[in-house]
Write a protein that holds these residues in place. Structure first.
Motif, PDB file in Angstrom:
ATOM      1  N   LEU A  63       0.903  -1.154   0.193  1.00 44.67           N
ATOM      2  CA  LEU A  63      -0.054  -0.029   0.075  1.00 44.67           C
ATOM      3  C   LEU A  63       0.857   1.058   0.041  1.00 44.67           C
ATOM      4  N   GLU A  64       0.559   2.072  -1.058  1.00 46.03           N
ATOM      5  CA  GLU A  64       1.453   3.403  -1.001  1.00 46.03           C
ATOM      6  C   GLU A  64       0.452   4.684  -0.497  1.00 46.03           C
ATOM      7  N   VAL A  65       0.854   5.275   0.451  1.00 47.53           N
ATOM      8  CA  VAL A  65       0.043   6.261   0.964  1.00 47.53           C
ATOM      9  C   VAL A  65       0.565   7.580   0.951  1.00 47.53           C
ATOM     10  N   SER A  66      -0.126   8.618   0.627  1.00 44.67           N
ATOM     11  CA  SER A  66       0.195  10.029   0.451  1.00 44.67           C
ATOM     12  C   SER A  66      -0.789  10.950   1.278  1.00 44.67           C
ATOM     13  N   HIS A  67      -0.312  11.957   1.709  1.00 48.40           N
ATOM     14  CA  HIS A  67      -1.242  12.674   2.454  1.00 48.40           C
ATOM     15  C   HIS A  67      -0.750  14.561   1.921  1.00 48.40           C
ATOM     16  N   SER A  68      -1.608  15.396   2.934  1.00 54.32           N
ATOM     17  CA  SER A  68      -1.391  16.715   2.331  1.00 54.32           C
ATOM     18  C   SER A  68      -0.486  17.424   3.210  1.00 54.32           C
ATOM     19  N   GLY A  69      -0.012  16.901   4.363  1.00 59.38           N
ATOM     20  CA  GLY A  69       1.119  17.431   5.171  1.00 59.38           C
ATOM     21  C   GLY A  69       0.335  17.928   6.498  1.00 59.38           C
ATOM     22  N   HIS A  70      -1.011  17.925   6.384  1.00 64.06           N
ATOM     23  CA  HIS A  70      -1.621  18.670   7.515  1.00 64.06           C
ATOM     24  C   HIS A  70      -1.838  17.591   8.375  1.00 64.06           C
ATOM     25  N   LYS A  71      -2.244  17.890   9.844  1.00 69.00           N
ATOM     26  CA  LYS A  71      -1.896  16.895  10.920  1.00 69.00           C
ATOM     27  C   LYS A  71      -2.949  15.604  10.556  1.00 69.00           C
ATOM     28  N   ARG A  72      -4.224  16.033  10.525  1.00 68.33           N
ATOM     29  CA  ARG A  72      -5.103  14.848  10.391  1.00 68.33           C
ATOM     30  C   ARG A  72      -4.898  13.845   9.274  1.00 68.33           C
ATOM     31  N   PRO A  73      -4.540  14.213   7.982  1.00 68.56           N
ATOM     32  CA  PRO A  73      -4.284  13.437   7.011  1.00 68.56           C
ATOM     33  C   PRO A  73      -2.761  12.615   7.217  1.00 68.56           C
ATOM     34  N   ARG A  74      -1.997  13.439   8.267  1.00 66.85           N
ATOM     35  CA  ARG A  74      -0.605  12.798   8.177  1.00 66.85           C
ATOM     36  C   ARG A  74      -0.753  11.692   9.293  1.00 66.85           C
ATOM     37  N   GLN A  75      -1.796  12.059  10.468  1.00 68.49           N
ATOM     38  CA  GLN A  75      -1.934  11.149  11.373  1.00 68.49           C
ATOM     39  C   GLN A  75      -2.791   9.655  10.827  1.00 68.49           C
ATOM     40  N   ALA A  76      -3.505  10.015   9.958  1.00 70.45           N
ATOM     41  CA  ALA A  76      -4.261   8.745   9.014  1.00 70.45           C
ATOM     42  C   ALA A  76      -3.273   7.994   8.313  1.00 70.45           C
ATOM     43  N   ALA A  77      -2.392   8.522   8.026  1.00 73.12           N
ATOM     44  CA  ALA A  77      -1.148   7.748   7.141  1.00 73.12           C
ATOM     45  C   ALA A  77      -0.407   7.005   8.018  1.00 73.12           C
ATOM     46  N   GLN A  78      -0.010   7.564   9.095  1.00 75.50           N
ATOM     47  CA  GLN A  78       0.737   7.188  10.161  1.00 75.50           C
ATOM     48  C   GLN A  78       0.001   5.732  10.536  1.00 75.50           C
ATOM     49  N   VAL A  79      -1.186   5.575  10.898  1.00 76.46           N
ATOM     50  CA  VAL A  79      -1.883   4.477  10.935  1.00 76.46           C
ATOM     51  C   VAL A  79      -1.951   3.563   9.964  1.00 76.46           C
TER      52      VAL A  79
END
Length: 246
Positions: A63-79
């Motif tokens: 799975l490849e995950v990218s995010h916007s850099g803001h905290k909620r998308p980042r937190q989701a990517a971490q999980v």
């Protein structure tokens, strides 16, 4: 005449490649600018388990995950990829970030609070501007939509470099305001009086638009998308138009 099988061709990059892109809203939050909630963390963990099952069932790539850099998308990517707080700098896609001035953010928050946490009114404010900016620092609705299309187009182009036979899930985690601006153009609802209602209402937490990329060769690709009960073909030319490149 049936094309002859060529084992050398099968080993080249960009042949027999498929990727599913999940353009997804971040998980549940309890306040306008707070972290994801315990419910959001739980829902994201369930999603991670689901992706793990898909990977085993369909023998997909990692799975490849990218995010916007803001905290909620980042937190989701971490999980989703079991990453530490400092392990996601290379996963940021600037085109997934919602860009607005401090004054714009203030107005956006006011409208959200007036609607008891529902951001749809604030998003509609942006969509209603069309190609007009709220101020010089804030992107217009059309510009936001184009940014999203450009990110999707970049992934379509990237699949030309994938190894033959690749099956890949890709998650792009962003914000409701950004994704819905793109959806009104993709679904051709921008001219509707209430465009968010025309697409079926604003996105729920972790809800996604899916783009299916099936590449037969570096020069042959077919695209389909699914959003709620809408499934349709999407030509590469149309995606370029949405990206503002045609």
């Amino acid at each position: 005449m049936q094309e002859k099988y060529n084992p050398l061709v099968e080993k080249k990059e960009g042949y027999d490649v498929s990727a599913t892109v999940y353009l997804m809203r971040h998980p549940h939050k309890e306040t306008f600018d707070g972290d994801i909630s315990p419910k959001g963390e739980e829902d994201t963990e369930k999603l991670r388990i689901l992706f793990d099952r898909y990977q085993k069932m369909y023998e997909t790539g990692e799975l490849e995950v990218s995010h916007s850099g803001h905290k909620r998308p980042r937190q989701a990517a971490q999980v989703l990829i079991k990453a530490g707080p400092g392990d996601l700098e290379n996963n940021i896609r600037p085109g997934l970030a919602f860009i607005g001035s401090d004054e714009f953010d203030k107005k956006y928050q006011e409208l959200t609070e007036q609607n008891k946490g529902d951001e749809s009114a604030a998003v509609q404010m942006v969509i209603d501007t069309g190609d007009k900016r709220f101020d010089s620092e804030s992107l217009s609705s059309v510009e936001i939509s184009q940014k999203v299309a450009q990110e999707l187009l970049a992934i379509v182009e990237q699949t030309k470099t994938y190894k033959s036979g690749t099956r890949k899930p890709i998650v792009l985690i962003s914000h409701t305001g950004l994704i819905e601006n793109f959806l009104v153009d993709l679904l051709e609802k921008r001219s509707a009086e209430e465009s968010l209602k025309a697409i079926g209402g604003n996105l729920d937490f972790l809800e996604d638009l899916r783009l299916y990329i099936n590449r037969r060769s570096p020069t042959e690709v077919s695209l389909k998308y699914r959003f709620r009960d809408v499934q349709s073909e999407l030509s590469e030319e149309k995606l370029r138009q949405l990206a503002g490149e045609v």
